[in-house]
Design an enzyme around this catalytic site. Structure first.
Site, PDB file in Angstrom:
ATOM      1  CE  LYS A 157      -4.199  -1.761   0.095  1.00  0.00           C
ATOM      2  NZ  LYS A 157      -5.097  -1.562  -1.073  1.00  0.00           N
TER       3      LYS A 157
ATOM      4  CD  GLU B 214     -10.167   3.976   0.513  1.00  0.00           C
ATOM      5  OE1 GLU B 214     -10.057   5.215   0.424  1.00  0.00           O
ATOM      6  OE2 GLU B 214      -9.425   3.186  -0.100  1.00  0.00           O
TER       7      GLU B 214
ATOM      8  CB  SER C 122       0.029  -8.032  -1.417  1.00  0.00           C
ATOM      9  OG  SER C 122      -0.886  -8.850  -0.706  1.00  0.00           O
TER      10      SER C 122
END
Lengths: 405, 269
Positions: free
Chosen positions: A98, A120, A387
């Site tokens: 991210k 969010e 990830s």
């Protein structure tokens, strides 16, 4: 005349943000001009040498890139079949992919003169990644998070608070990621003058799906070069989990024109695709409009969005990025389901065999790789996007196994 | 002439502005929806904006979000909304009815089917909050085939060039969102609204409605002084929420009568 069989390189979206019939900009009028300003700023800076240099510097020195490409030897041999490589996005600063995107959007926010960022979050990884860049750049930061997710991800909530962010619990609707997105949009439309909305996935109105993909494409660019360096050839298959789909899109994008490379996006099948407790919008949904774009959605017969279920908060979303919808229809990528139980099994297997504790989101990709690898030859390779790391999920896993941590 | 144009023509002759109350169909209960519509007309409403409930009302504040949730408890679908309008039309053939909602339920039904059913029920206009003109050509064409007016929003952030584009797609009237925010937000700034209305009127001869932030008779009157229509949403829905199925109709009628009187004060010849 040129050879008409020359392949045209992939270059979506179009000027209005469409990937075939998907994507676009479906928002209330107040947001149309701010989105256009964002698009213009992004178009201006994406190829600006100074911006690119600053982004590269931050990705190297703050995020810790390039992330390693790791051959999971014991695991591959245990499964028997293709050699499995892991792209170690779990080793990034803050523990997931991210941050690649939040660094990029923060640099853009800075250039646009915004002093406040909002986000969010589902699993909390994007919230943490946003709070992290906000701390570093001195932005005020507000993160919207479903009250259900706040329960599931207490550690990430505390991390965000430590970083100086305000975490706002969202109690409307299903109290998860989709409702957090609604609430962040409402904040943005109210505070449009000073606020930059850092969307965490490849969804939302144009230019977000393309912009987030481009910031995440560093994953695929690195992995492609690392694969060529370590194996001397491209991988036979790519595997990545898909909630909104940012880590998958980041991995897939630089490989789209490599036709020999198969792509598998792994959706959360929750309790199973035969039940209504899953989050597989590509596997079981149909096209509709939500959160600013047209894409596959899980909805009822009246077009109301339905509640989803996954063991992993980061995949618990009833929509999916519009580019995935397009890649599915075009047949370029395949989307497959993995249940909670299968993901948990992969979580344990990787932890025991490789000494790597994966995030539950990434465990879905690992579980599919574990099915795929044995069907391939030993000289073939599968590249899995790992990830995120699993520290944040320890309590969830322990609770399922009846252990109090 | 369709009902919306006829309504504005008649009001213009009397030098009045339209009072346009909004409420969500099925809130608080499906049984009260049609009586509520009639009561609104009786209390002085000129046009009724009927909300279509949606699970993810992104542009709405908490008051209208809760209205959607209450209506969805009763599974109020688009088909059900058409039934309400059809029932209303049995005894009211003149008051324009505009549906306001989000695109996804319409997408599921299909544009052509939606437009045909809406027209058959007696719907006069449709405002789809999350459908800007850029994405709306096909939908507008479907509405046009049934003489239903596509209503579009203009916002404080809309630049002049874009106002022209929006007005070229719009029929019936255009709806100016008086502030940056969601429905039911803070008070509007009447001077800023007046300034923006000048730009809109320079771009189009369509009537201009103003909504968002009109909470009482006083704000309704000040907006009526500059706009062709006064749209009242959250203030109405708040009455419904507070009074429930038993008292909602009377409470809303009282609010509308006060607004009507304040809007018309000194203007009735």
């Amino acid at each position: 005349m040129k050879n008409s069989t020359t392949k045209i390189p992939y270059q979506l979206p179009d000027a209005l943000g469409h990937f075939g019939p998907y994507g676009g900009r479906f928002v209330a009028e107040t947001l149309m001009q701010p989105l256009e300003e964002l698009r213009l700023a992004y178009e201006r800076y994406r190829n600006d040498p100074e911006f690119c240099a600053e982004l590269d510097f931050d990705l190297k020195h703050f995020v810790g890139r390039p992330s390693p490409l790791y051959y999971a030897k014991r695991w591959s041999e245990t499964l028997g079949g293709a050699r499995i490589y892991l792209k170690r996005e779990d080793l990034n600063h803050t523990g997931a992919h991210k941050i690649n995107n939040t660094v990029g959007q923060a640099l853009l926010a800075k250039r646009m003169g915004k002093k406040r960022v909002i986000a969010e979050t589902g699993a909390g990884q994007h919230g943490v990644a946003t709070a992290t860049v906000a701390a570093r750049f001195g932005f005020e930061c507000v993160v919207y998070m479903g009250s259900e997710d706040i329960q599931r991800q207490a550690i990430n909530v505390y991390r965000m608070k430590l970083l100086g962010a305000t975490v706002v619990p969202v109690t409307s609707g299903s109290k998860t990621l989709k409702d957090a997105l609604n609430e962040a949009m409402r904040d943005w439309v109210t505070n449009i003058d000073n606020t930059f909305y850092i969307i965490g996935t490849v969804a939302g109105p144009h230019p977000y799906p393309a912009m987030v993909r481009d910031f995440q494409a560093v994953i695929g660019r690195e992995a492609r070069a690392q694969m060529l360096e370590q194996e001397g050839k491209l991988p036979d298959a790519l595997v990545a989990c898909v909630g909104g789909g940012s880590n998958a899109m980041g991995l897939f994008y630089p490989f789209i024109d490599d036709n020999g490379v198969a792509m598998y996006g792994v959706e959360a099948a929750g309790d199973g695709m035969h039940t209504d407790r899953h989050a597989a919008s590509l596997g079981a949904g149909r096209p509709g409009v939500l959160h600013g774009n047209r894409t596959y959605l899980l909805e009822d017969a009246d077009g109301q969005i339905i509640e989803t279920h996954s063991i992993s908060a980061g995949l618990d979303y009833p929509g999916v990025g519009p580019e995935h919808a397009w890649l599915k229809d075009a047949g370029r990528a395949h989307y497959v389901p993995i249940t909670d139980a299968e993901a948990l099994q992969a979580f344990h297997q990787l932890t025991r065999l490789e000494g790597i504790i994966p995030a539950l989101e990434s465990s879905h990709a690992l579980a599919y790789a574990a099915k795929l690898a044995p069907t391939l030859r030993k000289d073939q390779t599968v590249l899995v996007n790992l990830s995120g790391r699993g520290d944040k999920d320890i309590h969830t896993v322990a609770a399922i196994e009846g252990i109090k941590v | 002439m369709n009902r919306i144009d006829a309504c504005f023509k008649q009001l213009r002759e009397r030098k009045l502005s339209a009072l346009v109350p909004y409420f969500t169909a099925g809130d608080p209960h499906p049984d009260t929806t049609v009586p509520m519509m009639h009561a609104m007309v009786e209390a002085g409403a000129d046009i009724i904006e009927l909300g279509v409930p949606f699970s993810d009302p992104m542009a709405d504040g908490p008051v209208i979000q809760r209205a959607s949730e209450r209506a969805l408890l009763h599974h109020v679908s688009l088909k059900r909304v058409f039934e309400f309008v059809r029932a209303f039309r049995m005894t009211d053939s003149t008051t324009p009815v505009i549906l306001m909602g989000y695109l996804n339920p319409v997408e599921v039904m299909g544009y052509a089917s939606f437009a045909a059913q809406a027209a058959a029920a007696g719907v006069d206009g449709v405002l789809t909050v999350d459908l800007p003109p850029e994405e709306g050509a096909e939908f507008v064409a479907a509405l046009d085939r049934h003489q239903i007016a596509p209503i579009f929003l203009i916002a404080p952030t809309t630049p002049p060039a874009r106002i022209k584009i929006i007005c070229s797609f719009a029929r019936g009237f255009v709806y100016y969102v008086s502030l940056k925010g969601v429905t039911g937000a803070a008070n509007l700034d009447i001077l800023a609204v007046t300034e923006k209305l000048k730009q809109i009127r320079a771009a189009s001869s369509l009537p201009v409605g103003v909504g968002f932030g009109i909470r009482d008779a006083q704000t309704a009157a000040s907006v009526a002084a500059v706009a062709d229509a006064v749209v009242v949403g959250s203030a109405v829905v708040k009455q419904i929420e507070e009074h429930g199925a038993a008292g909602a109709v009377n409470a809303v009628a009282k609010l509308l009568r006060e607004m009507r009187a304040a809007m018309d004060f000194g203007r009735l010849g």
